[in-house]
Design a protein around this motif. Structure first.
Motif, PDB file in Angstrom:
ATOM      1  N   PHE A  48      95.395  50.721 114.416  1.00 57.86           N
ATOM      2  CA  PHE A  48      95.416  52.062 114.999  1.00 57.86           C
ATOM      3  C   PHE A  48      96.849  52.564 115.150  1.00 57.86           C
ATOM      4  O   PHE A  48      97.140  53.732 114.917  1.00 57.86           O
ATOM      5  CB  PHE A  48      94.710  52.037 116.353  1.00 57.86           C
ATOM      6  CG  PHE A  48      94.582  53.402 116.976  1.00 57.86           C
ATOM      7  CD1 PHE A  48      93.634  54.303 116.530  1.00 57.86           C
ATOM      8  CD2 PHE A  48      95.432  53.795 117.998  1.00 57.86           C
ATOM      9  CE1 PHE A  48      93.522  55.567 117.101  1.00 57.86           C
ATOM     10  CE2 PHE A  48      95.321  55.048 118.572  1.00 57.86           C
ATOM     11  CZ  PHE A  48      94.365  55.935 118.118  1.00 57.86           C
ATOM     12  N   LYS A  49      97.781  51.680 115.547  1.00 62.02           N
ATOM     13  CA  LYS A  49      99.179  52.072 115.674  1.00 62.02           C
ATOM     14  C   LYS A  49      99.770  52.448 114.313  1.00 62.02           C
ATOM     15  O   LYS A  49     100.568  53.373 114.204  1.00 62.02           O
ATOM     16  CB  LYS A  49      99.972  50.946 116.309  1.00 62.02           C
ATOM     17  CG  LYS A  49      99.635  50.703 117.785  1.00 62.02           C
ATOM     18  CD  LYS A  49     100.467  49.574 118.350  1.00 62.02           C
ATOM     19  CE  LYS A  49     100.147  49.353 119.830  1.00 62.02           C
ATOM     20  NZ  LYS A  49     100.927  48.232 120.400  1.00 62.02           N
ATOM     21  N   ASP A  50      99.350  51.710 113.270  1.00 63.54           N
ATOM     22  CA  ASP A  50      99.845  52.026 111.929  1.00 63.54           C
ATOM     23  C   ASP A  50      99.363  53.396 111.462  1.00 63.54           C
ATOM     24  O   ASP A  50     100.059  54.089 110.714  1.00 63.54           O
ATOM     25  CB  ASP A  50      99.386  50.945 110.943  1.00 63.54           C
ATOM     26  CG  ASP A  50     100.029  49.596 111.221  1.00 63.54           C
ATOM     27  OD1 ASP A  50     101.085  49.582 111.901  1.00 63.54           O
ATOM     28  OD2 ASP A  50      99.476  48.569 110.779  1.00 63.54           O
ATOM     29  N   LEU A  51      98.161  53.783 111.920  1.00 62.00           N
ATOM     30  CA  LEU A  51      97.626  55.078 111.509  1.00 62.00           C
ATOM     31  C   LEU A  51      98.364  56.246 112.152  1.00 62.00           C
ATOM     32  O   LEU A  51      98.242  57.380 111.684  1.00 62.00           O
ATOM     33  CB  LEU A  51      96.140  55.159 111.857  1.00 62.00           C
ATOM     34  CG  LEU A  51      95.190  54.359 110.967  1.00 62.00           C
ATOM     35  CD1 LEU A  51      93.782  54.415 111.515  1.00 62.00           C
ATOM     36  CD2 LEU A  51      95.223  54.876 109.532  1.00 62.00           C
ATOM     37  N   LYS A  52      99.117  56.000 113.215  1.00 61.19           N
ATOM     38  CA  LYS A  52      99.860  57.078 113.849  1.00 61.19           C
ATOM     39  C   LYS A  52     100.915  57.668 112.923  1.00 61.19           C
ATOM     40  O   LYS A  52     101.322  58.815 113.080  1.00 61.19           O
ATOM     41  CB  LYS A  52     100.513  56.563 115.131  1.00 61.19           C
ATOM     42  CG  LYS A  52      99.516  56.330 116.269  1.00 61.19           C
ATOM     43  CD  LYS A  52     100.224  55.946 117.557  1.00 61.19           C
ATOM     44  CE  LYS A  52      99.220  55.817 118.699  1.00 61.19           C
ATOM     45  NZ  LYS A  52      99.877  55.460 119.973  1.00 61.19           N
ATOM     46  N   THR A  53     101.357  56.859 111.967  1.00 62.24           N
ATOM     47  CA  THR A  53     102.328  57.353 110.984  1.00 62.24           C
ATOM     48  C   THR A  53     101.646  58.110 109.845  1.00 62.24           C
ATOM     49  O   THR A  53     102.316  58.638 108.979  1.00 62.24           O
ATOM     50  CB  THR A  53     103.140  56.184 110.413  1.00 62.24           C
ATOM     51  OG1 THR A  53     102.245  55.265 109.765  1.00 62.24           O
ATOM     52  CG2 THR A  53     103.895  55.457 111.528  1.00 62.24           C
ATOM     53  N   ARG A  54     100.315  58.124 109.840  1.00 66.53           N
ATOM     54  CA  ARG A  54      99.553  58.835 108.808  1.00 66.53           C
ATOM     55  C   ARG A  54      98.565  59.762 109.508  1.00 66.53           C
ATOM     56  O   ARG A  54      97.364  59.496 109.588  1.00 66.53           O
ATOM     57  CB  ARG A  54      98.822  57.833 107.917  1.00 66.53           C
ATOM     58  CG  ARG A  54      99.762  56.803 107.304  1.00 66.53           C
ATOM     59  CD  ARG A  54      99.016  55.685 106.606  1.00 66.53           C
ATOM     60  NE  ARG A  54      98.291  56.176 105.434  1.00 66.53           N
ATOM     61  CZ  ARG A  54      97.504  55.390 104.691  1.00 66.53           C
ATOM     62  NH1 ARG A  54      97.349  54.114 105.001  1.00 66.53           N
ATOM     63  NH2 ARG A  54      96.870  55.896 103.642  1.00 66.53           N
ATOM     64  N   PRO A  55      99.037  60.874 110.050  1.00 64.52           N
ATOM     65  CA  PRO A  55      98.189  61.750 110.876  1.00 64.52           C
ATOM     66  C   PRO A  55      97.001  62.345 110.123  1.00 64.52           C
ATOM     67  O   PRO A  55      95.934  62.564 110.708  1.00 64.52           O
ATOM     68  CB  PRO A  55      99.156  62.838 111.340  1.00 64.52           C
ATOM     69  CG  PRO A  55     100.270  62.822 110.343  1.00 64.52           C
ATOM     70  CD  PRO A  55     100.403  61.402 109.905  1.00 64.52           C
ATOM     71  N   THR A  56      97.160  62.607 108.836  1.00 67.74           N
ATOM     72  CA  THR A  56      96.050  63.194 108.079  1.00 67.74           C
ATOM     73  C   THR A  56      94.878  62.231 107.993  1.00 67.74           C
ATOM     74  O   THR A  56      93.713  62.609 108.221  1.00 67.74           O
ATOM     75  CB  THR A  56      96.520  63.580 106.666  1.00 67.74           C
ATOM     76  OG1 THR A  56      97.648  64.456 106.756  1.00 67.74           O
ATOM     77  CG2 THR A  56      95.397  64.272 105.895  1.00 67.74           C
ATOM     78  N   LEU A  57      95.168  60.970 107.659  1.00 64.16           N
ATOM     79  CA  LEU A  57      94.115  59.952 107.573  1.00 64.16           C
ATOM     80  C   LEU A  57      93.500  59.692 108.936  1.00 64.16           C
ATOM     81  O   LEU A  57      92.269  59.536 109.062  1.00 64.16           O
ATOM     82  CB  LEU A  57      94.687  58.665 106.998  1.00 64.16           C
ATOM     83  CG  LEU A  57      93.718  57.487 106.857  1.00 64.16           C
ATOM     84  CD1 LEU A  57      92.540  57.867 105.959  1.00 64.16           C
ATOM     85  CD2 LEU A  57      94.430  56.256 106.313  1.00 64.16           C
TER      86      LEU A  57
END
Length: 214
Positions: free
Chosen positions: A4-13
């Motif tokens: 989930f933390k890694d997804l913060k750098t990919r806001p669209t996904l």
């Protein structure tokens, strides 16, 4: 949590995933309601009815060493001690229909591209017949077995399990079965060495939520 933390750098996904998570489960609810209604109707007949989960079927399939396929899944449903063997080929039946009332075929813009004939039968054949074509020479030389698509010109197409063969003269075609609204082909069944989609094999443990009440 780390994912989930890694997804913060990919806001669209992240936004796409969160949108799917909040989507209503109408389809799942409809399937569950239908399943319950079917189970109640079967129980009302007074005949013995047994239910099981997909997890149990997967566990039995992994225990017997069978690969993943629709037919082998069906083979492992219900009470089962062991499976010693299964057919090397299976019959695949596809609903094709009996034609259409439309007398024209439109192009991609919706304008009529060609006019269909008013009769279905051409040179003794109609679209959907199961046929065998023995072409003696030329690019299409060989034996072709499958569903035929007819034309008034006598140049037929045959859809086999390997693909579509176009431009076969009607003189080389023989009937095997008249059209009945279905297409029939054979398909090679998976063998024990094909483990596609199996993943890690783990023992199945039953849970109360996996079964319908008896």
């Amino acid at each position: 949590m780390r994912a989930f933390k890694d997804l913060k750098t990919r806001p669209t996904l992240l936004a796409k995933i969160l949108k799917q998570a909040k989507a209503p489960l109408r389809d799942a609810a409809a399937v569950n309601t239908t399943r319950w209604a079917l189970w109640q109707a079967l129980k009302a007949t007074g005949l013995p009815v047994h239910t099981a989960s997909g997890g149990r079927t997967t566990w039995k399939r992994s225990r017997t060493g069978a690969p993943k396929s629709h037919t082998l899944d069906a083979l492992h449903v219900g009470h089962l001690d062991t499976v010693t063997t299964w057919p090397s080929t299976v019959l695949v039946v596809t609903a094709t229909g009996r034609g259409t009332y439309a007398r024209t075929t439109p192009d991609r813009y919706g304008f009529p591209r060609l006019v269909r004939p008013r009769i279905k039968l051409h040179h003794g054949f109609q679209t959907g017949d199961l046929v065998r074509a023995n072409v003696p020479a030329g690019k299409k030389a060989g034996v072709h077995l499958g569903r035929v698509v007819v034309r008034s010109s006598g140049s037929f197409d045959i859809t086999t399990r390997h693909g579509r063969v176009a431009g076969i003269n009607h003189r080389h075609v023989r009937h095997l079965q008249r059209a009945d609204g279905y297409g029939y082909t054979t398909q090679k069944e998976a063998d024990r060495h094909d483990r596609t989609g199996q993943g890690t094999l783990r023992p199945w443990r039953p849970s109360r939520s996996e079964f319908l009440p008896s």
